[in-house]
Design a protein around this motif. Structure first.
Motif, mmCIF file in Angstrom:
data_model
loop_
_atom_site.group_PDB
_atom_site.id
_atom_site.type_symbol
_atom_site.label_atom_id
_atom_site.label_comp_id
_atom_site.label_asym_id
_atom_site.label_seq_id
_atom_site.Cartn_x
_atom_site.Cartn_y
_atom_site.Cartn_z
ATOM 1 N N ASP A 187 30.279 16.690 47.422
ATOM 2 C CA ASP A 187 30.676 15.459 48.108
ATOM 3 C C ASP A 187 30.037 14.202 47.524
ATOM 4 O OD1 ASP A 187 28.058 15.776 48.893
ATOM 5 O OD2 ASP A 187 28.482 15.997 51.033
ATOM 6 N N GLY A 188 29.246 14.332 46.459
ATOM 7 C CA GLY A 188 28.598 13.171 45.868
ATOM 8 C C GLY A 188 27.334 12.748 46.573
ATOM 9 N N ARG A 189 26.862 13.562 47.541
ATOM 10 C CA ARG A 189 25.645 13.216 48.273
ATOM 11 C C ARG A 189 24.628 14.362 48.277
ATOM 12 N NH1 ARG A 189 29.806 11.423 51.457
ATOM 13 N NH2 ARG A 189 29.611 13.194 52.860
ATOM 14 N N ARG A 190 25.093 15.554 48.607
ATOM 15 C CA ARG A 190 24.184 16.707 48.707
ATOM 16 C C ARG A 190 24.343 17.606 47.491
ATOM 17 N NH1 ARG A 190 26.299 15.662 53.699
ATOM 18 N NH2 ARG A 190 28.114 16.959 53.224
ATOM 19 N N TRP A 191 23.210 18.116 46.991
ATOM 20 C CA TRP A 191 23.200 18.966 45.802
ATOM 21 C C TRP A 191 22.631 20.339 46.121
ATOM 22 C CZ3 TRP A 191 24.621 17.903 40.664
ATOM 23 C CH2 TRP A 191 25.089 16.597 40.439
ATOM 24 N N SER A 192 23.190 21.349 45.457
ATOM 25 C CA SER A 192 22.662 22.694 45.585
ATOM 26 C C SER A 192 22.881 23.447 44.268
ATOM 27 C CB SER A 192 23.346 23.445 46.745
ATOM 28 O OG SER A 192 24.731 23.612 46.466
ATOM 29 N N TYR B 128 18.419 13.680 40.891
ATOM 30 C CA TYR B 128 17.328 13.209 40.037
ATOM 31 C C TYR B 128 16.063 12.918 40.838
ATOM 32 C CZ TYR B 128 20.922 12.437 36.419
ATOM 33 O OH TYR B 128 21.934 12.579 35.502
ATOM 34 N N ARG B 129 16.228 12.453 42.056
ATOM 35 C CA ARG B 129 15.060 12.079 42.867
ATOM 36 C C ARG B 129 14.187 13.269 43.238
ATOM 37 N NH1 ARG B 129 16.885 7.789 47.433
ATOM 38 N NH2 ARG B 129 14.641 7.883 47.799
ATOM 39 N N VAL C 16 11.946 11.878 35.057
ATOM 40 C CA VAL C 16 13.239 12.016 34.400
ATOM 41 C C VAL C 16 13.088 11.520 32.965
ATOM 42 C CG1 VAL C 16 15.651 11.293 34.318
ATOM 43 C CG2 VAL C 16 14.567 11.752 36.523
ATOM 44 N N TYR C 17 13.305 12.431 32.019
ATOM 45 C CA TYR C 17 13.257 12.102 30.598
ATOM 46 C C TYR C 17 14.677 12.147 30.030
ATOM 47 C CZ TYR C 17 8.334 13.545 31.215
ATOM 48 O OH TYR C 17 7.042 13.677 31.643
ATOM 49 N N THR C 18 14.865 11.459 28.919
ATOM 50 C CA THR C 18 16.154 11.527 28.240
ATOM 51 C C THR C 18 15.936 11.894 26.781
ATOM 52 O OG1 THR C 18 16.214 9.203 27.514
ATOM 53 C CG2 THR C 18 17.033 9.689 29.730
ATOM 54 N N LEU C 19 16.819 12.715 26.257
ATOM 55 C CA LEU C 19 16.861 13.003 24.824
ATOM 56 C C LEU C 19 18.259 12.624 24.353
ATOM 57 C CD1 LEU C 19 15.079 14.208 22.527
ATOM 58 C CD2 LEU C 19 16.329 16.343 22.877
ATOM 59 N N PHE C 20 18.387 11.390 23.892
ATOM 60 C CA PHE C 20 19.677 10.822 23.535
ATOM 61 C C PHE C 20 19.733 10.529 22.035
ATOM 62 C CE2 PHE C 20 20.183 8.713 27.994
ATOM 63 C CZ PHE C 20 20.511 9.949 28.537
ATOM 64 N N ASP C 21 20.947 10.271 21.545
ATOM 65 C CA ASP C 21 21.114 9.827 20.166
ATOM 66 C C ASP C 21 20.390 8.499 19.968
ATOM 67 O OD1 ASP C 21 22.758 12.003 19.698
ATOM 68 O OD2 ASP C 21 24.624 10.874 19.944
ATOM 69 N N ALA D 23 15.291 3.717 43.280
ATOM 70 C CA ALA D 23 14.516 4.867 43.773
ATOM 71 C C ALA D 23 13.078 4.831 43.264
ATOM 72 C CB ALA D 23 15.193 6.168 43.343
ATOM 73 N N ASP D 24 12.679 3.682 42.681
ATOM 74 C CA ASP D 24 11.326 3.523 42.118
ATOM 75 C C ASP D 24 11.026 4.582 41.066
ATOM 76 O OD1 ASP D 24 10.652 1.261 43.655
ATOM 77 O OD2 ASP D 24 10.138 2.526 45.361
ATOM 78 N N MET D 25 12.021 4.903 40.279
ATOM 79 C CA MET D 25 11.853 5.828 39.175
ATOM 80 C C MET D 25 12.268 5.124 37.883
ATOM 81 S SD MET D 25 13.426 9.365 40.763
ATOM 82 C CE MET D 25 12.767 10.404 39.433
#
Length: 273
Positions: free
Chosen positions: A112-117, A177-178, A183-188, A207-209
């Motif tokens: 639903d774009g809000r809860r994750w499992s 993500y919270r 949270v790290y990124t490995l991007f081009d 979210a202060d991240m």
């Protein structure tokens, strides 16, 4: 009124219209005045606005069918009726993730774009990997991150997620993500990677991240080896990005100075030292 469906809907509803404008609008869309006169009768053709009577229901219905009213677009499903589903966001999302103890990747889902499992493993940091090849070569990518990217996390503390480009910055990903320590990124090392990082930074800010853009500490050597050159427009964009993202200044300055960029698959051919 300007569009054919607007005039036809008004006639059907018994609302007065501008007869001459109707004739012009329909002519531009392939319905000549002679055809309209066969099925419609204006009460006063010379008046600026007049009520129009339908005298041939069958012909008028046929014309109506050629100019349907636009379908209201409220979500991706309704947009699909007009062939524009890609203009609307998917309500939820799914992230393919890999964790050190697992034998194979798993999927984190938000219906639903809000809860994750399911929830992520406790006390872990997330690494969003832009390209699938690096994600699939998980062990090598994990070794690079922990050995060469100057982070304190151990392999058992890292969860890798396949970012699929800018999809990593979807708004509905924020609740997932919270749940991570970092949270790290490995991007081009190109403007696409920088833009995705900027979008992710904007997403996490409330979210202060703050995400961290990972690159090997010897990124200069990787850029030196690259045969992929920045265009002049990309150099200008890199210059502007340094002011917006001072935390990336050493990396961006090196890219600008060398005039090079690279894709993260390059990291799979490690440069040691």
């Amino acid at each position: 009124m300007r569009k054919p469906h607007e005039f036809l809907s008004a006639i059907r509803a018994g609302t007065p219209i501008e007869w001459r404008r109707l004739l012009n609008a329909m002519s531009k869309n392939g319905i000549p005045p002679g055809t309209l006169i066969l099925c419609l009768a204006p009460e006063s053709p010379l008046a600026q606005r007049t009520q129009v009577r339908i005298v041939d229901e069958s012909l008028f219905t046929d014309i109506e069918s050629q100019f349907p009213s636009p379908t209201p677009i409220t979500d991706r499903v309704s947009a699909s009726h007009t062939g524009k589903s890609h203009s609307q966001s998917v309500e939820g999302n799914a992230l393919m993730i890999q964790y050190h103890p697992w034998q194979r990747p798993e999927v984190a889902v938000s219906w639903d774009g809000r809860r994750w499992s399911p929830p992520p493993p406790e006390n872990t940091s997330l690494v969003i990997v832009e390209n699938l090849q690096n994600f699939l070569r998980y062990r090598e990518t994990l070794d690079l991150i922990t050995a060469d990217c100057d982070i304190e996390d151990q392999p058992e503390q890292l969860v890798l997620a396949f970012g699929a480009g800018n999809a990593a910055a979807k708004a509905c990903n924020l609740p997932y993500y919270r749940q991570f320590r970092n949270v790290y990124t490995l991007f081009d090392l190109d403007m696409g990677g920088i833009k995705t990082y900027a979008n992710l930074k904007s997403l996490l800010g409330p979210a202060d991240m703050t995400p961290r853009f990972l690159a090997p500490s010897n990124f200069e050597q990787y850029l030196e080896r690259s045969r992929w050159h920045l265009t002049q427009d990309e150099r200008s964009a890199i210059h502007l990005a340094r002011a917006k993202h001072p935390e990336l200044a050493p990396l961006l300055t090196c890219m600008y100075t060398k005039g090079k960029k690279l894709e993260q698959e390059t990291y799979l051919e490690r440069i040691h030292g």
